[in-house]
Design an enzyme around this catalytic site. Structure first.
Site, PDB file in Angstrom:
ATOM      1  CB  ALA A  63       9.347 -14.737 -14.942  1.00 15.93           C
ATOM      2  N   GLY A  64       9.344 -17.469 -16.345  1.00 15.59           N
ATOM      3  CA  GLY A  64       8.566 -18.550 -16.932  1.00 15.59           C
ATOM      4  C   GLY A  64       9.090 -19.926 -16.567  1.00 15.59           C
ATOM      5  CD  GLN A  93      13.975  -9.682 -16.881  1.00  9.04           C
ATOM      6  OE1 GLN A  93      13.864  -8.982 -17.870  1.00  9.04           O
ATOM      7  NE2 GLN A  93      14.070 -10.993 -16.970  1.00  9.04           N
ATOM      8  CB  VAL A 128      20.106 -24.857 -24.813  1.00  7.92           C
ATOM      9  CG1 VAL A 128      19.828 -25.438 -26.194  1.00  7.92           C
ATOM     10  CG2 VAL A 128      19.630 -25.803 -23.726  1.00  7.92           C
ATOM     11  CB  CYS A 225       7.584  -4.402 -19.838  1.00 11.43           C
ATOM     12  SG  CYS A 225       6.668  -3.169 -18.901  1.00 11.43           S
ATOM     13  CG  ASP A 381       9.493 -12.135 -22.216  1.00 11.94           C
ATOM     14  OD1 ASP A 381       8.299 -11.988 -21.895  1.00 11.94           O
ATOM     15  OD2 ASP A 381      10.441 -11.547 -21.644  1.00 11.94           O
ATOM     16  CE  LYS A 389       7.650 -11.404 -27.841  1.00 11.05           C
ATOM     17  NZ  LYS A 389       7.062 -12.745 -27.780  1.00 11.05           N
ATOM     18  CB  THR A 390       4.058  -8.798 -19.384  1.00  9.73           C
ATOM     19  OG1 THR A 390       2.902  -9.648 -19.385  1.00  9.73           O
ATOM     20  CG2 THR A 390       3.849  -7.658 -20.361  1.00  9.73           C
ATOM     21  CB  CYS A 424       0.941  -2.543 -19.472  1.00  7.74           C
ATOM     22  SG  CYS A 424       2.016  -1.096 -19.438  1.00  7.74           S
TER      23      CYS A 424
HETATM   24  C1  LIG Z   1      12.583  -2.879 -17.413  1.00  9.00           C
HETATM   25  C2  LIG Z   1      11.559  -3.988 -17.424  1.00  9.00           C
HETATM   26  C3  LIG Z   1      10.286  -3.737 -16.926  1.00  9.00           C
HETATM   27  C4  LIG Z   1       9.329  -4.730 -16.916  1.00  9.00           C
HETATM   28  N1  LIG Z   1       8.105  -4.463 -16.369  1.00  9.00           N
HETATM   29  C5  LIG Z   1       7.178  -5.445 -16.297  1.00  9.00           C
HETATM   30  C6  LIG Z   1       5.931  -5.215 -15.647  1.00  9.00           C
HETATM   31  O1  LIG Z   1       5.669  -4.149 -15.114  1.00  9.00           O
HETATM   32  N2  LIG Z   1       5.023  -6.238 -15.618  1.00  9.00           N
HETATM   33  C7  LIG Z   1       5.299  -7.451 -16.167  1.00  9.00           C
HETATM   34  O2  LIG Z   1       4.453  -8.344 -16.092  1.00  9.00           O
HETATM   35  N3  LIG Z   1       6.470  -7.692 -16.800  1.00  9.00           N
HETATM   36  C8  LIG Z   1       7.420  -6.735 -16.872  1.00  9.00           C
HETATM   37  N4  LIG Z   1       8.626  -6.979 -17.478  1.00  9.00           N
HETATM   38  C9  LIG Z   1       8.792  -8.196 -18.293  1.00  9.00           C
HETATM   39  C10 LIG Z   1       9.104  -9.470 -17.514  1.00  9.00           C
HETATM   40  O3  LIG Z   1      10.214  -9.294 -16.681  1.00  9.00           O
HETATM   41  C11 LIG Z   1       9.367 -10.570 -18.520  1.00  9.00           C
HETATM   42  O4  LIG Z   1       8.280 -10.637 -19.403  1.00  9.00           O
HETATM   43  C12 LIG Z   1       9.539 -11.914 -17.851  1.00  9.00           C
HETATM   44  O5  LIG Z   1      10.695 -11.909 -17.064  1.00  9.00           O
HETATM   45  C13 LIG Z   1       9.618 -13.005 -18.909  1.00  9.00           C
HETATM   46  O6  LIG Z   1       9.974 -14.225 -18.342  1.00  9.00           O
HETATM   47  P1  LIG Z   1      10.794 -15.303 -19.208  1.00  9.00           P
HETATM   48  O7  LIG Z   1      10.959 -16.486 -18.332  1.00  9.00           O
HETATM   49  O8  LIG Z   1      10.189 -15.476 -20.525  1.00  9.00           O
HETATM   50  O9  LIG Z   1      12.209 -14.613 -19.467  1.00  9.00           O
HETATM   51  P2  LIG Z   1      13.311 -14.220 -18.416  1.00  9.00           P
HETATM   52  O10 LIG Z   1      12.699 -13.945 -17.106  1.00  9.00           O
HETATM   53  O11 LIG Z   1      14.117 -13.151 -19.055  1.00  9.00           O
HETATM   54  O12 LIG Z   1      14.194 -15.526 -18.241  1.00  9.00           O
HETATM   55  C14 LIG Z   1      14.864 -16.161 -19.298  1.00  9.00           C
HETATM   56  C15 LIG Z   1      15.841 -17.180 -18.738  1.00  9.00           C
HETATM   57  O13 LIG Z   1      16.350 -18.012 -19.779  1.00  9.00           O
HETATM   58  C16 LIG Z   1      17.746 -18.156 -19.643  1.00  9.00           C
HETATM   59  N5  LIG Z   1      18.280 -18.472 -20.969  1.00  9.00           N
HETATM   60  C17 LIG Z   1      18.305 -17.685 -22.069  1.00  9.00           C
HETATM   61  N6  LIG Z   1      18.834 -18.363 -23.110  1.00  9.00           N
HETATM   62  C18 LIG Z   1      19.138 -19.595 -22.643  1.00  9.00           C
HETATM   63  C19 LIG Z   1      19.707 -20.755 -23.245  1.00  9.00           C
HETATM   64  N7  LIG Z   1      20.053 -20.786 -24.521  1.00  9.00           N
HETATM   65  N8  LIG Z   1      19.901 -21.851 -22.462  1.00  9.00           N
HETATM   66  C20 LIG Z   1      19.548 -21.847 -21.162  1.00  9.00           C
HETATM   67  N9  LIG Z   1      18.987 -20.774 -20.545  1.00  9.00           N
HETATM   68  C21 LIG Z   1      18.787 -19.673 -21.285  1.00  9.00           C
HETATM   69  C22 LIG Z   1      18.202 -16.835 -19.043  1.00  9.00           C
HETATM   70  O14 LIG Z   1      19.435 -16.976 -18.404  1.00  9.00           O
HETATM   71  C23 LIG Z   1      17.052 -16.576 -18.051  1.00  9.00           C
HETATM   72  O15 LIG Z   1      17.268 -17.309 -16.886  1.00  9.00           O
HETATM   73  C24 LIG Z   1       9.639  -6.015 -17.455  1.00  9.00           C
HETATM   74  C25 LIG Z   1      10.915  -6.276 -17.926  1.00  9.00           C
HETATM   75  C26 LIG Z   1      11.880  -5.278 -17.899  1.00  9.00           C
HETATM   76  C27 LIG Z   1      13.273  -5.577 -18.388  1.00  9.00           C
END
Ligand SMILES: Cc1cc2nc3c(=O)[nH]c(=O)nc-3n(C[C@H](O)[C@H](O)[C@H](O)COP(=O)(O)OP(=O)(O)OC[C@H]3O[C@@H](n4cnc5c(N)ncnc54)[C@H](O)[C@@H]3O)c2cc1C
Length: 479
Positions: A63-64, A93, A128, A225, A381, A389-390, A424
């Site tokens: 997402a981010g 997710q 990485v 979440c 996150d 962490k959403t 949330c």
């Molecule tokens: C069951 C569940 C319910 C949820 N409900 C909600 C909700 O209702 N509302 C809401 O806002 N949020 C909700 N969330 C949370 C939301 O999905 C996350 O907060 C969001 O996806 C965070 O985005 P992110 O980019 O930080 O991490 P992610 O979306 O997890 O993406 C991380 C990315 O980094 C990559 N990565 C990791 N390590 C490395 C590395 N070393 N090198 C290269 N790439 C790497 C991974 O492959 C992935 O592509 C929920 C999550 C879950 C699991």
């Protein structure tokens, strides 16, 4: 009319408001709704884009990472962006909870990351392994080194099922154990959703025979979440209730409250939502530390304080810290794993080296700029900030982080400030959600409605609108 916004008519009927007002209330202009429906032009003007230059490396394409990439492409007239992420698939997710409730299938929550990462972005499909911020480079699993002028860390977090003694990830889905969180970004799988839906149905079958004992856990680490543990509790209870069945349910959480961030939501859960079911016992300050799957026993560490002797000099009672092990038997258990920063960040110089944020990315909680490496920013996150962490937080991080990164590239003052926004959508039963929005200061509702009230309109919004908004607007940097 496009099917995706047909439900607006239902809102108009159920909540008794005009179609325009319903759209306005949701913060969706008719133009945005048209874009969701696929009828918007989606054209992006480069008129105001910055001419600042430099090689930007984004690590992570969830997402981010994708939101950062999309906004940087629009914000720079000559973007030079490399994204490093192994995952060909992109998971929505939050949809795993609706999968668990039988409302979505896996196909609803997955798309190819190619749909979001355009050809003018250099996508390295690797991970990485090492961050080397002193030398402005990262080292990949393949051994390749990639240098950068600016770095965006968007790796998300990782699960640690193995921190619970006796538990491994492959036990989820067997012997009454479930976990809605289970997924694998790299493989593009979201087993937790379908396993938990099967678990709902196993629970229902057992409730037809007797009154099963069910435990729902929440660990002592930050989790993404924070509402999901209770979403599963209330949805599964409601699923039984609808069938005229019940179970003996225990919510065992390391926390001391049901919803500490917003007292009004906490009160609503305690005084209205939980009594609706009448079969939930809360065990606060209980952290799951081990599991005996064969005998269906869960062991918790229970920390509490007890009043000791009265101290005449201090004129107060001694408070004694207690720590006991509590063993509970269960027929079914829903486990939320302990979570931590991904190892590559936690073991790097980019992490907070001490304190409660140890291991998480050391960014300023307002600017999202790294506190020591000024060419490094965080989103999502992985950020070691007090709240959020959403996906909703990541959406709010995106314009702030990108604005500040571009200012940094222009050698200008950083002016954008993140307020800690978190959302949330707490499902309190089928068809009802409390849309709990809050920030560093407390409740922060976007809409002029009581934040703690469970409403059908938020259920409809979450079930029908958020997913298309995620795919078509957020992932394109349009909201
Ligand atoms: C069951 C569940 C319910 C949820 N409900 C909600 C909700 O209702 N509302 C809401 O806002 N949020 C909700 N969330 C949370 C939301 O999905 C996350 O907060 C969001 O996806 C965070 O985005 P992110 O980019 O930080 O991490 P992610 O979306 O997890 O993406 C991380 C990315 O980094 C990559 N990565 C990791 N390590 C490395 C590395 N070393 N090198 C290269 N790439 C790497 C991974 O492959 C992935 O592509 C929920 C999550 C879950 C699991």
């Amino acid at each position: 009319m496009n099917k995706k916004i047909d439900f607006m008519d239902e809102i108009v009927n159920k909540e008794g408001m005009s179609r325009r007002k319903a759209l306005k209330l949701m913060g969706i202009s008719p133009i945005a709704a048209a874009a969701i429906a696929g009828t918007g032009s989606g054209s992006i003007t480069k008129a105001e884009a910055s001419s600042a230059s430099g090689k930007i490396v984004i690590v992570g394409a969830g997402a981010g990472g994708v939101m950062a990439m999309a906004r940087l492409r629009r914000g720079l007239s000559n973007p030079d962006i490399t994204i490093i992420a192994p995952n060909e698939k992109h998971l929505y997710q939050p949809g795993q909870v609706f999968m668990a409730a039988g409302e979505y299938t896996f196909d609803d929550i997955v798309k190819d990351n190619h749909d979001f990462i355009p050809d003018d972005v250099n996508w390295i499909k690797d991970e990485v392994k090492t961050f080397d911020p002193d030398n402005n480079k990262v080292v990949l699993r393949s051994g390749e080194e990639v240098s950068y002028d600016y770095l965006v860390v968007a790796t998300g977090l990782q699960y640690h099922y193995e921190w619970i003694d006796g538990l491994t990830e492959d036990m989820i889905g067997k012997d009454g154990i479930s976990s809605v969180y289970l997924n694998n970004a790299e493989k593009g799988t979201a087993e937790g959703g379908s396993i938990t839906w099967d678990w709902f149905n196993d629970l229902k079958a057992a409730a037809k025979e007797g009154k099963p004992k069910v435990i729902y856990t929440q660990p002592n680490t930050p989790i993404k979440c924070g509402g999901a543990p209770q979403k599963i509790l209330y949805l599964s209870d409601d699923y039984l209730k609808e069938a005229g069945l019940t179970a003996d349910m225990t919510f065992a959480t390391n926390g001391g409250k049901l919803f500490g961030a917003v007292p009004a939501v906490d009160k609503m859960l305690k005084e209205v939502v939980q009594p609706r079911y009448g079969n939930i016992t809360n065990k606060f300050k209980h952290n799951l530390i081990s599991i005996d799957a064969k005998n269906k026993l869960a062991t918790f560490e229970h920390k509490y304080t007890e009043k000791g002797e009265y101290d005449e000099d201090l004129e107060e009672y001694d408070m004694i810290n207690k720590n006991e092990k509590v063993v509970m038997s269960y027929d079914f258990i829903h486990i939320v794993p302990p979570m931590a920063a991904v190892d590559s960040v936690a073991n790097s110089k980019l992490a907070w080296q001490k304190g409660s944020g140890k291991g998480w990315l050391e960014v300023d909680k307002h600017s999202l700029q790294h506190r020591r490496y000024k060419n490094v920013f965080g989103i999502g996150d992985i950020c070691g900030v007090p709240k959020g962490k959403t996906g909703g937080s990541a959406r709010h991080h995106a314009p702030i982080m990108v604005g500040n990164l571009i200012s940094q590239m222009e050698s200008e003052k950083l002016t954008e400030s993140f307020d800690g926004y978190t959302v949330c959508p707490l499902k309190t039963q089928y068809g009802k959600i409390i849309l709990a929005e809050f920030d560093y200061k407390g409740a922060a509702p976007s809409f002029p409605l009581a934040v703690e009230e469970p409403r059908w309109i938020w259920w409809a919004f979450d079930l029908y609108m958020l997913k298309p908004m995620y795919w078509h607007l957020m992932m394109r940097g349009l909201m």
